[in-house]
Scaffold this motif. Structure first.
Motif, PDB file in Angstrom:
ATOM      1  N   VAL A   1       1.810   1.241  -3.852  1.00 13.72           N
ATOM      2  CA  VAL A   1       0.765   1.126  -4.868  1.00 13.72           C
ATOM      3  C   VAL A   1      -0.501   1.795  -4.370  1.00 13.72           C
ATOM      4  CG1 VAL A   1      -0.625  -0.482  -6.237  1.00 13.72           C
ATOM      5  CG2 VAL A   1       1.746  -1.051  -5.687  1.00 13.72           C
ATOM      6  N   GLY A   2      -1.063   2.673  -5.191  1.00 14.30           N
ATOM      7  CA  GLY A   2      -2.253   3.407  -4.772  1.00 14.30           C
ATOM      8  C   GLY A   2      -3.554   2.820  -5.282  1.00 14.30           C
ATOM      9  N   ASP A   3      -3.493   1.893  -6.210  1.00 15.94           N
ATOM     10  CA  ASP A   3      -4.703   1.330  -6.815  1.00 15.94           C
ATOM     11  C   ASP A   3      -5.287   0.254  -5.897  1.00 15.94           C
ATOM     12  OD1 ASP A   3      -6.652   0.121  -8.374  1.00 15.94           O
ATOM     13  OD2 ASP A   3      -5.493   0.306 -10.224  1.00 15.94           O
ATOM     14  N   PRO A   4      -6.482   0.467  -5.336  1.00 21.45           N
ATOM     15  CA  PRO A   4      -7.080  -0.526  -4.421  1.00 21.45           C
ATOM     16  C   PRO A   4      -7.377  -1.850  -5.096  1.00 21.45           C
ATOM     17  CG  PRO A   4      -8.669   1.190  -4.987  1.00 21.45           C
ATOM     18  CD  PRO A   4      -7.351   1.652  -5.504  1.00 21.45           C
ATOM     19  N   ARG A   5      -7.582  -1.858  -6.415  1.00 24.72           N
ATOM     20  CA  ARG A   5      -7.849  -3.113  -7.117  1.00 24.72           C
ATOM     21  C   ARG A   5      -6.611  -4.010  -7.108  1.00 24.72           C
ATOM     22  NH1 ARG A   5      -9.831  -0.349 -12.564  1.00 24.72           N
ATOM     23  NH2 ARG A   5      -7.988   0.873 -11.961  1.00 24.72           N
ATOM     24  N   VAL A   6      -5.441  -3.397  -7.261  1.00 26.82           N
ATOM     25  CA  VAL A   6      -4.193  -4.178  -7.214  1.00 26.82           C
ATOM     26  C   VAL A   6      -3.977  -4.720  -5.802  1.00 26.82           C
ATOM     27  CG1 VAL A   6      -1.683  -4.077  -7.481  1.00 26.82           C
ATOM     28  CG2 VAL A   6      -3.164  -2.862  -9.089  1.00 26.82           C
TER      29      VAL A   6
ATOM     30  N   SER B   1      -6.274  -5.417  -3.604  1.00 26.16           N
ATOM     31  CA  SER B   1      -7.245  -6.497  -3.397  1.00 26.16           C
ATOM     32  C   SER B   1      -6.796  -7.779  -4.097  1.00 26.16           C
ATOM     33  CB  SER B   1      -8.617  -6.078  -3.917  1.00 26.16           C
ATOM     34  OG  SER B   1      -9.549  -7.127  -3.810  1.00 26.16           O
TER      35      SER B   1
ATOM     36  N   GLU C   1       0.820  -1.214   0.000  1.00 26.65           N
ATOM     37  CA  GLU C   1       0.000   0.000   0.000  1.00 26.65           C
ATOM     38  C   GLU C   1       0.850   1.259   0.000  1.00 26.65           C
ATOM     39  OE1 GLU C   1      -2.377  -0.586   3.442  1.00 26.65           O
ATOM     40  OE2 GLU C   1      -3.788  -1.965   2.461  1.00 26.65           O
TER      41      GLU C   1
END
Length: 308
Positions: free
Chosen positions: A47-52, A54, A44
Motif C-alpha cells: 500500500v502506497g497511501d500513507p493515510r492508510v 497511519s 507498506e
C-alpha cells in the motif's frame, strides 16, 4: 482461498499427487503474536497511501478495553477484529507463502505443496527427508517474525496412497489420520477399490455444535414452537453449510437425530405430564419440520473448488 477451497485442494493434492507425508502445523497464539513492525513493513510493501498506513498503525495500537481499563496493545491483532483476517493473511503471505514457493521448493528432492487457510496450514511432501528438513527450517523462519509452532499440535504423519500400502508393514490396518479446518482426513478406498481421501467432521466440533444447540434450546424452551424451529433451523443450516462435504453425510445425520432427541425432551419438559408420545412429536415435526441434512459440496462440486 476459502475453507472449502483449502479442503478441496488438500484432497486433490493427496489423492492425485506424489504425497507420502503430511506436516500438520499449528501456530502458537498466532493473532496475539504478530509483530507490529513487520506487519507495517508488509503493508507498506503493498500500500502506497500513507493515510492508510497511519490508520492501520493506530488500529493495531488501539488497545483493548477490559473491566473499564484500557490495556495498550504492543503486539498482535485482536482476533475477530474488523481487519484482523486481512492483516494476518498478508502477514503469512510474506512469512510463509512466498518463502515456501521461492525458497523451500527449490531445495527439495521431491514434490511439496502447502495448503493454508488464514493461520491453519499443512505441508504435503513426497519424501520424509524433505519433510524433516522443512520442519526445522520452518521453526527458524517463524522465529524470525515472532511466531512459533505449538509443539503439542505439530506433527509429521505418513499419509496418502503410499502410506496406505506401507501400513501393514508398520503393523497398522491403515495410516494415521490428519486434521484440518475441523475435519478428520483418513485413507480409504472407493467402490472400485482405488485410493481416496475420506473426510468427516472432528468429534470435538460435532460436540461443540450439539452443545450450542442444546444451550439454544434451554434458552428458548418457553417460546412458541414455530419460533423454536426457526431458530433451530438457522443453526442447522449453518452447520450443514460448512460440514456438508462429500463423505460427511453420516455425521450430519447424527447431528440431526441428536437435535430431534434434545428437542423432544425439551418439549416433554413443557408438558403437564412431563411426557408425550413420539406420535405427537412426529405430528409436531410434520407441521414444523426441522432442516434435513444435505450435502452442500458433493464430490462433483468439491473438485470444482480446487486451487493449485
Amino acid at each position: 482461498m476459502g475453507a472449502h477451497n483449502a479442503l478441496a485442494t488438500l484432497n486433490e493434492v493427496i489423492a492425485g499427487r506424489k504425497v507420502g507425508w503430511v506436516l500438520e502445523a499449528d501456530l502458537k497464539n498466532f493473532f496475539g503474536s504478530l509483530d507490529h513492525k513487520w506487519m507495517l513493513r508488509f503493508v507498506e510493501h503493498r500500500v502506497g497511501d500513507p493515510r492508510v498506513i497511519s490508520l492501520i498503525r493506530r488500529w493495531l495500537k488501539a488497545g483493548v478495553l477490559e473491566d473499564g481499563e484500557l490495556h495498550t496493545n504492543e503486539e498482535g491483532t485482536p482476533q475477530g477484529g474488523s481487519i484482523s483476517v486481512l492483516l494476518s493473511n498478508l502477514y503469512l503471505h510474506y512469512v510463509l507463502d512466498l518463502w515456501f514457493d521461492r525458497v523451500v521448493k527449490t531445495h527439495l528432492q521431491g514434490e511439496a505443496y502447502m495448503i493454508r487457510y488464514i493461520d491453519d496450514f499443512v505441508i504435503c511432501f513426497q519424501y520424509r527427508s524433505d519433510a524433516l528438513h522443512v520442519q526445522e527450517a520452518l521453526r527458524r523462519r517463524l522465529g524470525k517474525f515472532g511466531l512459533a509452532l505449538e509443539p503439542t499440535k505439530t506433527r509429521l504423519v505418513e499419509f496418502g496412497r503410499f502410506a496406505q500400502r506401507h501400513a501393514p508393514k508398520r503393523g497398522r490396518r491403515r495410516p494415521e489420520t490428519i486434521y484440518f479446518l475441523g475435519f478428520t482426513l483418513y485413507c480409504t478406498r472407493n467402490l472400485k477399490g482405488n485410493f481416496k481421501v475420506g473426510m468427516r467432521a472432528e468429534k470435538s466440533r460435532i460436540q461443540r455444535s450439539l452443545q450450542r444447540l442444546s444451550d439454544l434450546m434451554r434458552r428458548m424452551r418457553h417460546l412458541p414452537i414455530g419460533e423454536q424451529v426457526i431458530n433451530l433451523n438457522r443453526v442447522l443450516r449453518g452447520h450443514y453449510a460448512y460440514y456438508g462435504i462429500a463423505g460427511n453425510f453420516r455425521a450430519l445425520q447424527r447431528v440431526h437425530r441428536a437435535v430431534e432427541r434434545y428437542w423432544y425432551k425439551m418439549l416433554c419438559s413443557r408438558s403437564r405430564k412431563s411426557h408425550f408420545s413420539w406420535d405427537v412429536f412426529h405430528r409436531i415435526k410434520a407441521r414444523f419440520p426441522l432442516q434435513r441434512p444435505r450435502l452442500v459440496l458433493p464430490y462433483g462440486k468439491l473438485q470444482s473448488l480446487v486451487v493449485l
